[in-house]
Write a protein that holds these residues in place. Structure first.
Motif, PDB file in Angstrom:
ATOM      1  N   ALA A   1      47.879  54.625  38.645  1.00 38.31           N
ATOM      2  CA  ALA A   1      48.943  54.079  39.483  1.00 38.31           C
ATOM      3  C   ALA A   1      50.196  53.880  38.634  1.00 38.31           C
ATOM      4  O   ALA A   1      50.119  53.552  37.459  1.00 38.31           O
ATOM      5  CB  ALA A   1      48.509  52.745  40.086  1.00 38.31           C
ATOM      6  N   SER A   2      51.345  54.079  39.240  1.00 41.66           N
ATOM      7  CA  SER A   2      52.604  53.820  38.542  1.00 41.66           C
ATOM      8  C   SER A   2      53.619  53.285  39.536  1.00 41.66           C
ATOM      9  O   SER A   2      53.502  53.504  40.742  1.00 41.66           O
ATOM     10  CB  SER A   2      53.136  55.101  37.878  1.00 41.66           C
ATOM     11  OG  SER A   2      53.333  56.121  38.841  1.00 41.66           O
ATOM     12  N   GLY A   3      54.613  52.585  39.012  1.00 41.42           N
ATOM     13  CA  GLY A   3      55.708  52.113  39.846  1.00 41.42           C
ATOM     14  C   GLY A   3      55.505  50.774  40.510  1.00 41.42           C
ATOM     15  O   GLY A   3      56.422  50.272  41.170  1.00 41.42           O
TER      16      GLY A   3
ATOM     17  N   ILE B   1      43.908  52.743  37.061  1.00 40.79           N
ATOM     18  CA  ILE B   1      44.623  52.310  35.856  1.00 40.79           C
ATOM     19  C   ILE B   1      46.100  52.123  36.214  1.00 40.79           C
ATOM     20  O   ILE B   1      46.676  52.921  36.948  1.00 40.79           O
ATOM     21  CB  ILE B   1      44.492  53.372  34.749  1.00 40.79           C
ATOM     22  CG1 ILE B   1      43.017  53.675  34.502  1.00 40.79           C
ATOM     23  CG2 ILE B   1      45.180  52.937  33.476  1.00 40.79           C
ATOM     24  CD1 ILE B   1      42.756  55.059  33.988  1.00 40.79           C
ATOM     25  N   GLY B   2      46.707  51.073  35.697  1.00 46.75           N
ATOM     26  CA  GLY B   2      48.141  50.893  35.885  1.00 46.75           C
ATOM     27  C   GLY B   2      48.530  49.778  36.820  1.00 46.75           C
ATOM     28  O   GLY B   2      49.714  49.423  36.910  1.00 46.75           O
ATOM     29  N   VAL B   3      47.570  49.210  37.551  1.00 42.70           N
ATOM     30  CA  VAL B   3      47.865  48.098  38.448  1.00 42.70           C
ATOM     31  C   VAL B   3      46.610  47.235  38.568  1.00 42.70           C
ATOM     32  O   VAL B   3      45.489  47.746  38.543  1.00 42.70           O
ATOM     33  CB  VAL B   3      48.316  48.610  39.839  1.00 42.70           C
ATOM     34  CG1 VAL B   3      47.187  49.341  40.566  1.00 42.70           C
ATOM     35  CG2 VAL B   3      48.869  47.479  40.693  1.00 42.70           C
ATOM     36  N   ASP B   4      46.809  45.921  38.639  1.00 49.43           N
ATOM     37  CA  ASP B   4      45.665  45.051  38.881  1.00 49.43           C
ATOM     38  C   ASP B   4      45.602  44.681  40.364  1.00 49.43           C
ATOM     39  O   ASP B   4      46.498  45.020  41.143  1.00 49.43           O
ATOM     40  CB  ASP B   4      45.710  43.800  37.999  1.00 49.43           C
ATOM     41  CG  ASP B   4      46.968  42.953  38.204  1.00 49.43           C
ATOM     42  OD1 ASP B   4      47.512  42.940  39.325  1.00 49.43           O
ATOM     43  OD2 ASP B   4      47.411  42.308  37.242  1.00 49.43           O
TER      44      ASP B   4
ATOM     45  N   TYR C   1      48.574  44.938  43.284  1.00 50.87           N
ATOM     46  CA  TYR C   1      48.350  45.917  44.357  1.00 50.87           C
ATOM     47  C   TYR C   1      48.451  45.254  45.728  1.00 50.87           C
ATOM     48  O   TYR C   1      49.117  45.761  46.642  1.00 50.87           O
ATOM     49  CB  TYR C   1      46.976  46.576  44.178  1.00 50.87           C
ATOM     50  CG  TYR C   1      46.643  47.542  45.294  1.00 50.87           C
ATOM     51  CD1 TYR C   1      47.145  48.839  45.283  1.00 50.87           C
ATOM     52  CD2 TYR C   1      45.853  47.150  46.367  1.00 50.87           C
ATOM     53  CE1 TYR C   1      46.868  49.724  46.315  1.00 50.87           C
ATOM     54  CE2 TYR C   1      45.566  48.019  47.403  1.00 50.87           C
ATOM     55  CZ  TYR C   1      46.079  49.316  47.367  1.00 50.87           C
ATOM     56  OH  TYR C   1      45.809  50.179  48.407  1.00 50.87           O
ATOM     57  N   LEU C   2      47.814  44.100  45.874  1.00 51.02           N
ATOM     58  CA  LEU C   2      47.775  43.447  47.185  1.00 51.02           C
ATOM     59  C   LEU C   2      49.120  42.835  47.578  1.00 51.02           C
ATOM     60  O   LEU C   2      49.347  42.565  48.762  1.00 51.02           O
ATOM     61  CB  LEU C   2      46.682  42.380  47.207  1.00 51.02           C
ATOM     62  CG  LEU C   2      45.249  42.938  47.181  1.00 51.02           C
ATOM     63  CD1 LEU C   2      44.236  41.799  47.091  1.00 51.02           C
ATOM     64  CD2 LEU C   2      44.964  43.803  48.411  1.00 51.02           C
TER      65      LEU C   2
ATOM     66  N   MET D   1      42.174  48.120  36.871  1.00 47.96           N
ATOM     67  CA  MET D   1      42.094  47.762  35.462  1.00 47.96           C
ATOM     68  C   MET D   1      43.422  47.344  34.851  1.00 47.96           C
ATOM     69  O   MET D   1      43.476  46.980  33.673  1.00 47.96           O
ATOM     70  CB  MET D   1      41.506  48.940  34.683  1.00 47.96           C
ATOM     71  CG  MET D   1      40.186  49.432  35.241  1.00 47.96           C
ATOM     72  SD  MET D   1      39.438  50.762  34.269  1.00 47.96           S
ATOM     73  CE  MET D   1      38.914  49.869  32.812  1.00 47.96           C
ATOM     74  N   GLY D   2      44.515  47.412  35.612  1.00 50.12           N
ATOM     75  CA  GLY D   2      45.807  47.061  35.053  1.00 50.12           C
ATOM     76  C   GLY D   2      46.277  48.104  34.044  1.00 50.12           C
ATOM     77  O   GLY D   2      45.776  49.225  33.996  1.00 50.12           O
TER      78      GLY D   2
END
Length: 404
Positions: A213-215, A251-254, A258-259, A279-280
């Protein structure tokens, strides 16, 4: 040996995707007989109009960096700055009469135009590496107004006056097709792992999957997210209901971040439980290790000017590290995707059809998946050496001398 200078907002050695791209492009240029000088930026340096030594992952590349602008006056200086090149000359990093070309990486318009004028004064070619077309920002602040004007000026005027363009996707290549410049299209390239073969998947247990995930840090609304993690979760929720067992690591956001953007997924994530782990942010080495150990990765994107203009680094990383990719129709990867070998295409808009297609993929025989992973790892499609002939032809077409 003539010199090519690459200048832009890449954070060496590999702190952003831009640095990874530039390092691999530098490797191509180096292999063709050029001395390569990189001038990037660092958030650990002061913006004091000085060049500092930097590190590059490619041996033999001469790497430098300037401070990252933070204050408003620093930004106004940076968007018109030609001094990184003049400092390079003053510090003996480059000799003007030996510079074959200067490449501006996604550079501010005014600075790029001034650098192009300086390069031509040295007798060098002025090139642009154009990999992004940023979305228009709301005209609600001076900073946003300056950014909008800069992007429009660069994409519609300054780039058209460069001696040649390096692009990363058909969308931008077509945009400049009528400008009459030589254009070379190079996707985001990735340095291959040192070992030759991916580890085989475990014979049983949940199928390991990955998504990057990014952004999320800068996003204000769901439409700001280009990589549609929400689509992936919805599809996997439906697949799980049909009895498929998997473990998706995102990967990239917890979960909390996200929520904030997708609060309606609370119940979905609760239902999926340990099948989905957010996993952040992780070090890049950990990301690549996790990616290599997965059966498949996901790259699902909605179409916008931003996503069409760029090339998903997540895709080239996945293939290079031996993990086939589940994608939707992405024009930028079409030339490199081999259905059933580098992955599978699905259309999330097709509802039940997409769910059934994904179910079939995730219930494949693991020996067959291992064969796909081996194909990806050995394909070399995103390695620098693959693009050496095309780069040499491109440079010759703009009058830049080949290997001497």
């Amino acid at each position: 040996m003539r010199t090519i200078i690459y200048v832009g907002g890449f954070e060496l050695p590999d702190r952003n995707a831009a640095a990874q791209r530039v390092a691999n492009n530098a490797k191509i240029l180096q292999s063709l007989g050029y001395r390569v000088v990189l001038i990037g930026v660092s958030r650990q340096r002061p913006y004091d109009r000085r060049l500092y030594p930097a590190h590059c992952t490619v041996a033999g590349v001469d790497a430098w960096e300037i401070g990252y602008p933070l204050a408003q006056r620093e930004w106004f200086d940076a968007i018109s700055a030609v001094w990184p090149l003049t400092r390079a000359v003053e510090q003996g990093v480059a000799a003007p009469d030996n510079v074959a070309a200067v490449i501006c990486y996604n550079h501010p318009a005014v600075a790029q135009a001034r650098i192009a004028r300086l390069a031509r004064g040295w007798g060098a070619a002025a090139l642009a590496d154009c990999t992004e077309w940023y979305a228009r920002r709301p005209w609600t602040s001076p900073a946003n107004a300056v950014k909008n004007i800069d992007v429009g000026l660069r994409m519609h005027a300054v780039n058209r006056r460069m001696d040649g363009l390096i692009t990363t996707a058909p969308f931008i290549s077509r945009h400049y097709a009528g400008a009459g410049q030589p254009i070379i299209e190079i996707p985001t390239l990735i340095e291959p792992p040192p070992d030759g073969s991916p580890a085989p998947l475990p014979p049983g247990g949940p199928l390991p999957l990955a998504a990057i995930a990014s952004g999320f840090g800068a996003a204000k609304r769901p439409s700001d997210i280009h990589d549609r993690i929400d689509w992936i979760i919805d599809l996997l929720d439906a697949v799980a209901a049909r009895g498929v067992d998997f473990r998706l690591r995102i990967i990239g956001v917890d979960r909390d971040a996200y929520l904030l953007l997708f609060p309606h997924h609370v119940a979905v994530l609760d239902r999926l439980g340990p099948r989905v782990e957010m996993m952040g942010r992780l070090p890049r080495s950990d990301v690549l290790e996790l990616l290599a150990a997965s059966a498949f990765s996901f790259v699902l994107r909605h179409e916008s000017r931003v996503t069409l203009a760029g090339f998903p680094t997540k895709y080239s990383e996945s293939i290079t590290y031996g993990t086939p990719c589940i994608i939707n129709a992405l024009p930028s990867v079409r030339a490199y995707h081999v259905e059933g070998q580098t992955g599978f295409s699905i259309d999330p808009r097709n509802g039940a059809e997409a769910v059934e297609a994904l179910r079939r993929v995730l219930t494949m025989d693991r020996v067959a998946i291992d064969a796909m992973k081996q194909y990806c790892r050995t394909s070399a499609v995103f390695q620098a050496s693959t693009f050496e002939p095309a780069m040499q032809t491109f440079l010759q077409s703009i009058g830049v001398a080949p290997r001497t």
